[in-house]
Enzyme design. Structure first.
Site, PDB file in Angstrom:
ATOM      1  N   ASP A   1      -0.617  -5.420 -11.743  1.00  0.00           N
ATOM      2  CA  ASP A   1      -1.579  -5.140 -10.674  1.00  0.00           C
ATOM      3  C   ASP A   1      -0.967  -5.485  -9.325  1.00  0.00           C
ATOM      4  OD1 ASP A   1      -3.914  -4.292  -9.507  1.00  0.00           O
ATOM      5  OD2 ASP A   1      -5.195  -5.856 -10.329  1.00  0.00           O
ATOM      6  N   GLY A   2      -1.573  -4.983  -8.267  1.00  0.00           N
ATOM      7  CA  GLY A   2      -1.135  -5.278  -6.913  1.00  0.00           C
ATOM      8  C   GLY A   2      -1.882  -6.466  -6.333  1.00  0.00           C
ATOM      9  N   ALA A   3      -1.722  -6.670  -5.037  1.00  0.00           N
ATOM     10  CA  ALA A   3      -2.419  -7.756  -4.330  1.00  0.00           C
ATOM     11  C   ALA A   3      -2.647  -7.314  -2.890  1.00  0.00           C
ATOM     12  CB  ALA A   3      -1.595  -9.040  -4.357  1.00  0.00           C
ATOM     13  N   ASP A   4      -3.689  -7.854  -2.280  1.00  0.00           N
ATOM     14  CA  ASP A   4      -3.908  -7.624  -0.849  1.00  0.00           C
ATOM     15  C   ASP A   4      -3.064  -8.594  -0.028  1.00  0.00           C
ATOM     16  OD1 ASP A   4      -5.888  -5.485  -1.039  1.00  0.00           O
ATOM     17  OD2 ASP A   4      -7.150  -7.022  -1.947  1.00  0.00           O
TER      18      ASP A   4
ATOM     19  N   GLY B   1      -5.755   0.209  -7.477  1.00  0.00           N
ATOM     20  CA  GLY B   1      -5.217   0.312  -6.121  1.00  0.00           C
ATOM     21  C   GLY B   1      -4.072   1.299  -6.011  1.00  0.00           C
TER      22      GLY B   1
ATOM     23  N   GLU C   1     -10.722  -7.584 -12.444  1.00  0.00           N
ATOM     24  CA  GLU C   1      -9.300  -7.927 -12.354  1.00  0.00           C
ATOM     25  C   GLU C   1      -9.057  -9.366 -12.814  1.00  0.00           C
ATOM     26  OE1 GLU C   1      -8.176  -4.849  -8.707  1.00  0.00           O
ATOM     27  OE2 GLU C   1      -8.581  -6.949  -8.247  1.00  0.00           O
TER      28      GLU C   1
END
Length: 221
Positions: free
Chosen positions: A81-84, A29, A103
């Site tokens: 990592d990212g997140a929505d 992302g 993921e």
């Protein structure tokens, strides 16, 4: 600050949580792209990174970060990592990029999961962002009917296949007030490979970039 500036701020802070001479997990992302760049420029030496998408893999190569495959490691020291969306218990919705299955695998391999996000992603209740499901193509209609019985509105992601050649169905309107219960319930559906709720394996730490600066958040009980 723009959203990209906030993402960059969180990504650069995450480099501090990367131990040297270890294997790490690297997600997918726009925020992770900033992290890969920051890690590459930091001079930190890692044994290798397990990543979750082709885009991240290409960017790692560009910055000289060695890549290893999940089956080549027993554990990862940290996963960035990212997140929505991410809630106060650090449970997340992920999969806006369609990579929530790899993921989730990388998250399960990791000793510590550090989520990097800007303040727009931090919510009290998950579910405004549509929930991605990875579904075996022949089961797509069957799974979608079951989702409708659960109160969700499924929508096929047109023109997209997952890394493993499966369909992605984005679900609107599901009640995600009990994320762990819903994660388990969804994964009982035959033909559904994995859903984008990360409650069984939430983040251990959130690096949240706000207008006022960086906030480090641990899960609220």
């Amino acid at each position: 600050m723009t959203q990209d500036e906030l993402k960059k701020l969180a990504a650069e802070k995450a480099v501090e949580f990367v131990p040297e001479n270890e294997y790490i997990g690297i997600g997918t992302g726009s925020t992770v792209n900033f992290f890969i760049e920051a890690l590459g420029k930091s001079g930190k030496k890692i044994k290798g990174g397990v990543t979750t998408s082709k885009k991240s893999s290409e960017l790692m190569a560009q910055y000289g970060i060695p890549e290893v495959q999940p089956n080549e490691v027993q554990r990862l020291a940290v996963y960035i990592d990212g997140a929505d969306e991410i809630n106060h218990s650090l449970q997340m919705i992920k999969g806006g990029g369609g990579a929530h299955l790899p993921e989730k695998i990388v998250a399960m391999l990791s000793d510590k999961f550090v989520c990097i996000a800007d303040e727009s992603k931090y919510v009290s209740l998950l579910g405004k962002f549509p929930l991605p499901l990875e579904v075996i193509p022949m089961a797509r209609s069957m799974v979608s009917r079951e989702i409708m019985k659960m109160g969700g509105q499924p929508e096929l992601r047109i023109g997209y296949k997952s890394l493993h050649g499966n369909d992605i169905v984005d679900v609107h309107g599901l009640d995600l007030s009990q994320p762990l219960t819903m994660e388990r319930k969804l994964n009982e559906l035959t033909g559904l490979v994995e859903n984008g709720i990360f409650a069984e394996r939430p983040a251990d730490l959130l690096i949240l970039a706000k207008e006022s600066g960086i906030e480090i958040i641990t899960p609220h009980a």
